[in-house]
Design a protein around this motif. Structure first.
Motif, PDB file in Angstrom:
ATOM      1  N   GLU A  19     -10.002  24.815  32.701  1.00 15.49           N
ATOM      2  CA  GLU A  19      -9.837  25.917  33.648  1.00 15.49           C
ATOM      3  C   GLU A  19      -9.411  25.452  35.037  1.00 15.49           C
ATOM      4  OE1 GLU A  19     -13.816  24.241  34.312  1.00 15.49           O
ATOM      5  OE2 GLU A  19     -12.622  24.740  32.534  1.00 15.49           O
ATOM      6  N   VAL A  23      -7.050  23.717  38.004  1.00 12.23           N
ATOM      7  CA  VAL A  23      -5.619  23.843  38.305  1.00 12.23           C
ATOM      8  C   VAL A  23      -4.911  22.522  38.050  1.00 12.23           C
ATOM      9  CG1 VAL A  23      -3.915  24.367  40.083  1.00 12.23           C
ATOM     10  CG2 VAL A  23      -6.083  25.610  40.038  1.00 12.23           C
ATOM     11  N   GLN A  68      -3.063  26.160  34.852  1.00 11.97           N
ATOM     12  CA  GLN A  68      -4.279  25.408  34.578  1.00 11.97           C
ATOM     13  C   GLN A  68      -4.058  24.278  33.578  1.00 11.97           C
ATOM     14  OE1 GLN A  68      -6.189  29.160  33.513  1.00 11.97           O
ATOM     15  NE2 GLN A  68      -7.775  28.745  35.020  1.00 11.97           N
ATOM     16  N   ARG A  80      -2.954  31.412  35.929  1.00 15.28           N
ATOM     17  CA  ARG A  80      -4.126  32.055  36.512  1.00 15.28           C
ATOM     18  C   ARG A  80      -3.718  33.185  37.445  1.00 15.28           C
ATOM     19  NH1 ARG A  80      -8.347  28.509  39.955  1.00 15.28           N
ATOM     20  NH2 ARG A  80      -8.811  27.664  37.891  1.00 15.28           N
ATOM     21  N   HIS A 125      -5.478  36.428  44.503  1.00 11.76           N
ATOM     22  CA  HIS A 125      -6.425  36.542  43.409  1.00 11.76           C
ATOM     23  C   HIS A 125      -6.809  38.005  43.190  1.00 11.76           C
ATOM     24  CE1 HIS A 125      -6.607  32.275  43.792  1.00 11.76           C
ATOM     25  NE2 HIS A 125      -7.108  32.356  45.004  1.00 11.76           N
ATOM     26  N   SER A 177     -13.394  39.527  37.073  1.00  9.63           N
ATOM     27  CA  SER A 177     -14.223  38.578  36.339  1.00  9.63           C
ATOM     28  C   SER A 177     -14.735  39.159  35.038  1.00  9.63           C
ATOM     29  CB  SER A 177     -15.411  38.129  37.207  1.00  9.63           C
ATOM     30  OG  SER A 177     -16.164  39.251  37.630  1.00  9.63           O
ATOM     31  N   GLY A 218      -7.294  35.912  31.080  1.00  5.73           N
ATOM     32  CA  GLY A 218      -7.225  34.517  31.489  1.00  5.73           C
ATOM     33  C   GLY A 218      -8.545  33.784  31.308  1.00  5.73           C
TER      34      GLY A 218
END
Length: 575
Positions: free
Chosen positions: A102, A104, A123, A310, A316, A320, A335
Motif C-alpha cells: 500500500e 507509494v 503504489q 491511489r 485525496h 475509507s 483501492g
C-alpha cells in the motif's frame, strides 16, 4: 529527479526505492522528498512540479543545475558529482525500506485533458503486480536484454528499468534523444542483442518504414501509449519475426491494464483490440448509469483492481469505507486500504450499532454531509461538497410533507442524483419510502402497472419521464399520487399547461443545480398558468444578473446567481 539517460539512473532509482520505498514525490527520510524528472521536461515543468510536490531533494547532474528552479531549502544531489555519496550506502536501510503493497512507489505527472500537472500516486502493490504479470506472460530469462529508451517522465520507463533487473535479465540504456531516430534504435538493438523493446505506435510506424528488416535478436515488441493501427501491425509482421503485443493503460494505473497479442493475418483495416485485463485487474465498459453496455456499443472505461492508482497527489477523497452489495463488488474500483461493507451481507454489523456515537456524531452545520458528483458542462466528474447546514435547512423546507398524516413516497431517482435525497429526507418526518425498481423506471407502461399495484401519495419525477406517464393514464389510476414533485429539467409550456389543469393533484416545480443543496427555488404549478421556477426556499437568495453583475429588469434574460446556507462549499479537492 532531473537526469539525462545513463546507467547511473537505474542505480539512483534503486537508491530512492531502498531508502524510502518510493520515488517521484516521496519521503526519502522523514525530512527528504525527491523528484523524478527527465532533463527534456525539466526546464518548462520543473517549477510547476516543485510547487505541487513540495520536494526537498532533487537528483540531477551538474550540467543541468542552472536550468532548474531550485528553491530555498531544497537539497540537490548531482549524480555525476556526488556518486561516492550514493555508493557509500547513505540512507539505505538494512533489510530493505519496509515498504508494503500500500506504500507509494512513485508519483508520475500527467496533464491529461486539463493542461494542469497532476501527480498520479502509484503504489508498490500495483507496480509489483504489473512486473510479475509481465514476467508470467513473457518469461524474460538471463539471456534477454531490455532496451530502456523511454523518457523517465513517462510510466513505461518504470517497467523498462525494473522488470529486467527484478528477474535477472539485462538492461541496455539508449543515449538521450536517440529514441527519436529509428535507425539508431535499430543499431542499438543489434549492438546489444536486444530481445525486448517498447514503442509508441507512431514511433513503431516510423521504425517499420525506416528499417527494412533485420534485428534478428528481437523476440517481442510491446506497443502502448497511442492507438495501434492495423496497417502498422501488418507491416511489422511482414518485416520482422518478433511478436507484437498491444497494451493499454492510462497514467492513473500501474502502467498497463490490458494486453492483446497481435495475431498474424489480421484485417489491417480493423481496429486493433486493447485486449483483456492483466492479472488482478478488472476493466468494464459502462453506460451513463454505470450499467454494462452490450458488445459493440460505446461506453466509458472503468478500471478496478490492485493496479489502480491511489489518486492524485494532494487530491485525496478521504474515502475509507465503501457501502455496496455483493453483486456489485467486481464492478467497483476499490483501492488499497478502503474497507468494503456489503448491505446484503454485513447487515448484522449495522444493526449491532458499531461505530455509532452516543449523543450523535458531533457534526456541526459547517461539516460535510455528502459529496455529489456531477460532470456539468465539462464531461469531467466534479465532487460537489454539501454541508450539514444546507441539508438541514432543506429538510425543514419540504413543502409537500404535511406533519399529519404521514404517507407513502416513491423513491424514483437514482441515489447518484441529489433528488433522491429529497425523497429520503421524508424519513425524518415519519413517511414510508417505497423504492421504484430500476426495471420499471424507463418503461411507462410497466411504471403505471407498478403504481397501480403500489399506490403512493408522493411521486418525484422529471418532465421527460412524466410526459409519457400522463399520456398513458397516470391521472386516471384508481389511486393516483396526490402530490408530484417535478425537477431536474425545464418544463415546457405544453406540459406546464397540462399539469396546471390537474386540479386534483398538488404539483411542485423545483429548481436547483448540483452546486446547491438539492433545490433552490420551488413553485406550485397550480398557482400560475405560465412556466416559472418560483421563489427561493428559506435562507436562500437567487439573483438574475447581467454581465456587469447588475440585476436585470423583469422579463430580461440574465445569469442565475445563488447565495445562502444551501450553497455548496465548493468542489472536492479544489480549495
Amino acid at each position: 529527479m532531473s537526469r539525462r539517460r545513463a546507467y547511473t539512473v537505474s542505480r539512483a532509482l534503486r537508491w530512492a526505492i531502498e531508502t524510502s520505498g518510493r520515488y517521484g514525490r516521496q519521503h526519502l527520510t522523514p525530512r527528504r522528498r525527491s523528484l523524478h524528472r527527465s532533463s527534456r521536461h525539466a526546464v518548462n515543468n520543473a517549477h510547476g512540479h516543485y510547487s505541487y510536490t513540495g520536494v526537498s531533494v532533487v537528483l540531477t547532474q551538474e550540467g543541468l543545475l542552472g536550468r532548474l528552479p531550485v528553491g530555498v531549502g531544497v537539497e540537490v544531489l548531482c549524480l555525476d558529482r556526488d556518486w561516492g555519496w550514493f555508493e557509500s550506502g547513505v540512507g539505505l536501510v538494512s533489510g530493505g525500506s519496509g515498504a508494503g503493497p500500500e506504500n507509494v512507489a512513485y508519483v508520475m505527472y500527467t496533464s491529461g485533458s486539463t493542461g494542469r500537472p497532476k501527480g498520479v500516486v502509484v503504489q508498490h502493490g500495483g507496480l509489483a503486480n504489473r512486473i510479475l504479470w509481465a514476467q508470467s506472460e513473457y518469461r524474460l530469462g538471463e539471456h534477454d536484454v531490455v532496451l530502456q529508451k523511454t523518457p523517465y517522465s513517462f510510466d513505461v520507463s518504470v517497467w523498462e528499468l525494473f522488470w529486467p533487473l527484478a528477474v535477472g535479465a539485462r538492461l541496455a540504456i539508449l543515449p538521450p534523444e536517440e529514441h527519436r531516430d529509428p535507425e539508431r534504435v535499430a543499431a542499438a538493438i543489434d549492438r546489444y542483442g536486444v530481445t525486448t523493446v517498447h514503442f509508441v505506435p507512431s514511433m513503431l510506424d516510423q521504425f517499420v518504414r525506416a528499417v527494412p528488416g533485420g534485428c534478428p535478436t528481437l523476440t517481442r515488441v510491446l506497443a502502448s501509449g497511442e492507438t495501434l493501427a492495423g496497417s502498422t501491425v501488418r507491416e511489422f509482421q511482414h518485416r520482422f519475426r518478433a511478436e507484437l503485443h498491444n497494451l493499454y493503460g492510462p497514467t492513473e494505473a500501474s502502467i498497463d491494464v490490458t494486453s492483446w497479442p497481435c495475431p498474424p493475418g489480421a484485417d489491417p483495416s480493423a481496429p486493433v483490440p486493447i485486449g483483456r485485463p492483466i492479472a488482478n485487474m478488472r476493466v468494464l465498459i459502462l453506460d451513463e448509469w454505470w450499467e454494462p453496455v452490450p458488445v459493440g456499443v460505446a461506453g466509458e472505461v472503468f478500471l478496478g483492481g490492485v493496479g489502480l492508482a491511489r489518486g492524485y497527489w494532494g487530491r485525496h477523497t478521504g474515502v475509507s469505507v465503501v457501502l455496496t452489495q455483493e453483486g456489485l463488488l467486481g464492478r467497483l474500483p476499490v483501492g488499497v486500504g478502503v474497507e468494503v461493507l456489503c448491505l446484503d451481507r454485513d447487515w448484522g454489523w449495522f444493526e449491532s450499532g458499531v461505530g455509532l456515537v452516543s449523543g450523535g456524531s458531533g457534526a456541526g452545520p459547517e461539516n460535510v454531509a455528502y459529496v455529489m458528483y456531477t460532470s456539468g458542462s465539462t464531461g469531467r466528474p466534479k465532487g460537489v461538497v454539501i454541508q450539514h447546514g444546507g441539508l438541514a435547512n432543506f429538510a425543514h423546507e419540504l413543502r409537500w410533507t404535511p406533519k399529519d398524516p404521514v404517507g407513502r413516497v416513491a423513491l424514483n431517482a437514482s441515489i447518484a442524483f441529489d433528488q433522491s435525497l429529497d425523497t429520503l429526507l421524508a424519513l425524518c418526518h415519519g413517511w414510508e419510502i417505497v423504492i421504484v425498481p430500476e426495471s420499471v423506471r424507463l418503461a411507462p407502461a410497466d411504471f403505471l402497472g407498478w403504481l397501480a399495484r403500489n399506490p403512493v401519495d408522493v411521486l418525484e419525477t422529471t418532465p421527460s419521464q412524466l410526459e409519457p406517464l400522463l399520456r398513458q393514464g397516470l391521472a386516471k389510476l384508481p389511486e393516483p399520487p396526490s402530490t408530484m414533485l417535478v425537477s431536474g429539467e425545464a418544463i415546457d409550456s405544453a406540459l406546464w399547461k397540462q399539469l396546471y389543469e390537474l386540479t386534483d393533484m398538488t404539483i411542485w416545480n423545483s429548481y436547483g443545480p448540483t452546486e446547491c443543496t438539492i433545490d433552490t427555488t420551488v413553485a406550485r404549478i397550480g398557482d400560475s398558468p405560465q412556466p416559472n421556477i418560483g421563489r427561493p426556499i428559506a435562507n436562500m437568495r437567487v439573483l438574475i444578473l447581467d454581465e456587469w453583475w447588475e440585476p436585470v429588469p423583469v422579463g430580461v434574460a440574465g445569469e442565475v446567481f445563488l447565495g445562502g446556507v444551501g450553497l455548496a462549499r465548493g468542489y472536492w479537492g479544489r480549495q
